[in-house]
Motif scaffolding. Sequence first.
Motif, PDB file in Angstrom:
ATOM      1  N   ALA A   1       0.833  -1.199   0.000  1.00 52.21           N
ATOM      2  CA  ALA A   1       0.000   0.000   0.000  1.00 52.21           C
ATOM      3  C   ALA A   1       0.865   1.246   0.000  1.00 52.21           C
ATOM      4  CB  ALA A   1      -0.920  -0.004   1.222  1.00 52.21           C
ATOM      5  N   ALA A   2       2.018   1.173   0.647  1.00 56.32           N
ATOM      6  CA  ALA A   2       2.948   2.297   0.710  1.00 56.32           C
ATOM      7  C   ALA A   2       4.341   1.736   0.927  1.00 56.32           C
ATOM      8  CB  ALA A   2       2.576   3.250   1.849  1.00 56.32           C
ATOM      9  N   CYS A   3       5.280   2.160   0.096  1.00 58.90           N
ATOM     10  CA  CYS A   3       6.660   1.692   0.234  1.00 58.90           C
ATOM     11  C   CYS A   3       7.563   2.876   0.530  1.00 58.90           C
ATOM     12  CB  CYS A   3       7.127   0.972  -1.031  1.00 58.90           C
ATOM     13  SG  CYS A   3       8.704   0.094  -0.800  1.00 58.90           S
ATOM     14  N   HIS A   4       8.433   2.691   1.480  1.00 58.57           N
ATOM     15  CA  HIS A   4       9.388   3.719   1.896  1.00 58.57           C
ATOM     16  C   HIS A   4      10.790   3.150   1.730  1.00 58.57           C
ATOM     17  CE1 HIS A   4       6.117   6.077   3.899  1.00 58.57           C
ATOM     18  NE2 HIS A   4       5.590   4.874   3.943  1.00 58.57           N
ATOM     19  N   ALA A   5      11.783   3.995   1.918  1.00 57.36           N
ATOM     20  CA  ALA A   5      13.178   3.557   1.850  1.00 57.36           C
ATOM     21  C   ALA A   5      13.942   4.122   3.027  1.00 57.36           C
ATOM     22  CB  ALA A   5      13.825   4.005   0.538  1.00 57.36           C
ATOM     23  N   LEU A   6      15.013   3.456   3.371  1.00 60.60           N
ATOM     24  CA  LEU A   6      15.919   3.958   4.388  1.00 60.60           C
ATOM     25  C   LEU A   6      17.023   4.760   3.714  1.00 60.60           C
ATOM     26  CD1 LEU A   6      16.246   0.760   6.584  1.00 60.60           C
ATOM     27  CD2 LEU A   6      14.969   2.824   7.134  1.00 60.60           C
ATOM     28  N   PRO A   7      17.611   5.726   4.413  1.00 55.43           N
ATOM     29  CA  PRO A   7      18.730   6.469   3.830  1.00 55.43           C
ATOM     30  C   PRO A   7      19.835   5.517   3.374  1.00 55.43           C
ATOM     31  CG  PRO A   7      17.990   7.524   5.859  1.00 55.43           C
ATOM     32  CD  PRO A   7      17.258   6.210   5.767  1.00 55.43           C
ATOM     33  N   GLY A   8      20.343   5.754   2.197  1.00 56.06           N
ATOM     34  CA  GLY A   8      21.398   4.906   1.653  1.00 56.06           C
ATOM     35  C   GLY A   8      20.907   3.735   0.839  1.00 56.06           C
ATOM     36  N   ALA A   9      19.603   3.491   0.823  1.00 54.84           N
ATOM     37  CA  ALA A   9      19.065   2.387   0.019  1.00 54.84           C
ATOM     38  C   ALA A   9      19.257   2.685  -1.468  1.00 54.84           C
ATOM     39  CB  ALA A   9      17.591   2.170   0.330  1.00 54.84           C
ATOM     40  N   GLU A  10      19.504   1.633  -2.238  1.00 52.50           N
ATOM     41  CA  GLU A  10      19.700   1.758  -3.678  1.00 52.50           C
ATOM     42  C   GLU A  10      18.479   1.197  -4.405  1.00 52.50           C
ATOM     43  OE1 GLU A  10      23.560   0.401  -5.199  1.00 52.50           O
ATOM     44  OE2 GLU A  10      24.083  -0.020  -3.109  1.00 52.50           O
ATOM     45  N   LEU A  11      17.982   1.949  -5.371  1.00 53.01           N
ATOM     46  CA  LEU A  11      16.888   1.478  -6.210  1.00 53.01           C
ATOM     47  C   LEU A  11      17.224   1.783  -7.655  1.00 53.01           C
ATOM     48  CD1 LEU A  11      15.402   2.918  -3.464  1.00 53.01           C
ATOM     49  CD2 LEU A  11      13.446   1.802  -4.550  1.00 53.01           C
TER      50      LEU A  11
END
Length: 239
Positions: A135-145
Motif C-alpha cells: 500500500a505504501a513503500c518507503h526507503a531507508l537512507p542509503g538504500a539503492e533502487l
Amino acid sequence: MIAHPTDRLLDALFERHDVRHEDNMVIAGEGWLDGRAVAVIGTTDRAFIGVETALALADHVLAVLRDHPGRPILLIVDNGGQRLSRWDELMGNNGVIAHLTTCLDFARRNGHRVVGVVHGLAVSGGFMATGMATAACHALPGAELRVMVPDAMARITRIPLDRLMALFETQPVLAPGAENFVRIGGLHGVWEGDPREGLRAALDATDPEDDPRRRLGAERGGRGRAADVAALVRAGAGA
C-alpha cells in the motif's frame, strides 16, 4: 558476534521481535510496536527473487491471511531483482512472481495494511513484485533502487551514456536512485529520522485511494501524464 544488518533494522523498528532467517535469504516472523503485532516478511542480502524465494514469500503472506486476519504486514525489501537462471525461466519465474504480487494485493483487499521498506537494494522486477505491491513503500537512507545500471541501459537502448544521464535529470521514470523513485511515486518517501516513527506513521496512515502512486508522481513532477491517462481509460474515453 556482529548482528546481521536486517536484525539491526528490526531492533530499530520494533520494541521486540521474533523473526527467523530461512533458506533463500527469506525472513519471516513478527514484531511488536506499541503493543501491536506486525507480521514481518522479506528478503535479505540482496537476494535474487527466484521460484523458491517467491513461493516462500507468497506462502508466508497467505499464512498471515489464514492465521492472523487483519494483522498489518511489513515487507522488508532487499533484493537484486528477479533471478535469471535457465531453471527459473523454465519453471515460469514470471508467473510465480506474479503470484507473489497477487497474494500481497489479496492481503491488502482483505484488511491487511501492507507497508514496505527498502533496506539495501531493490532492482527492477524484484521491486515491482514486492515494494510496488504494498500500500505504501518507503526507503531507508542509503538504500539503492534502480531499474537497471546506467551502463547496461545505455547498451540496450543504444543511447550514449552521457545523453542517458542528461535524460535522467528531466525524465526520472528510468533513472536510478531513491530520490527519483520518490519523484515518480514509486516510493512514498525516505525515513530520514527515527525509523520506528516512520513505521508507526506508515502503519497508521490511511490513503483516500487504493493506489496513490500515479497522483504522487504527478504532484511531484515525475510522471506528468500517468494519472490523466489512467483517468481517461477508466472513463472509457475513445471507446
